[in-house]
Scaffold this motif. Structure first.
Motif, PDB file in Angstrom:
ATOM      1  N   VAL A  36      -5.889  -7.294   5.455  1.00  0.00           N
ATOM      2  CA  VAL A  36      -5.346  -6.960   6.661  1.00  0.00           C
ATOM      3  C   VAL A  36      -4.184  -8.091   7.096  1.00  0.00           C
ATOM      4  N   VAL A  37      -4.722  -9.321   6.932  1.00  0.00           N
ATOM      5  CA  VAL A  37      -3.820 -10.386   7.298  1.00  0.00           C
ATOM      6  C   VAL A  37      -2.771 -10.529   6.097  1.00  0.00           C
ATOM      7  N   MET A  38      -3.229 -10.760   5.013  1.00  0.00           N
ATOM      8  CA  MET A  38      -2.254 -10.779   3.902  1.00  0.00           C
ATOM      9  C   MET A  38      -1.186  -9.647   3.481  1.00  0.00           C
ATOM     10  N   LEU A  39      -1.706  -8.509   3.916  1.00  0.00           N
ATOM     11  CA  LEU A  39      -0.685  -7.319   3.755  1.00  0.00           C
ATOM     12  C   LEU A  39       0.550  -7.458   4.943  1.00  0.00           C
ATOM     13  N   GLY A  40       0.180  -7.528   6.108  1.00  0.00           N
ATOM     14  CA  GLY A  40       1.127  -8.027   7.162  1.00  0.00           C
ATOM     15  C   GLY A  40       1.791  -6.961   7.568  1.00  0.00           C
TER      16      GLY A  40
END
Length: 109
Positions: A36-40
């Protein structure tokens, strides 16, 4: 063949299945938060809520599947203080971290 580990006093310390399920859940929760964090592609609020929820669920998975704290047995009910203590520590760490990050953002902008 009994697949659970027992201590000298006869209490169960889990099975290979519970450790495997705990490991898989821990990895899945970590990857979900990381993804979730890396997809942004999500809002800041949705990302923060997802990370917080996966962190709390992961702590519960660790407590239940690895440390074998449960409320089904008398010993588990007596160790309910561990759950309360864990909730307080989570609140302090998460709340304190968010407070620090908020003030750092305000002071650096």
């Amino acid at each position: 063949m009994n697949d659970s580990h027992t201590s000298h006093d006869g209490t169960s310390h889990g099975s290979h299945k519970s450790y495997t399920v705990g490991l898989i859940l821990s990895i899945a929760l970590t990857l979900a938060a990381f993804g979730v964090v890396m997809l942004g592609k999500f809002s800041i609020l949705a990302t923060a809520i997802t990370v917080i929820v996966t962190a709390v669920v992961q702590v519960l998975v660790q407590l239940i599947l690895f440390m074998h704290l449960e409320f089904r047995t008398q010993q588990g009910r007596e160790s309910g203080g561990f759950f309360v203590f864990t909730a307080v520590i989570i609140g302090l760490i998460v709340g304190g971290s968010l407070w620090i990050m908020h003030h750092l953002r305000l002071n650096l902008m």
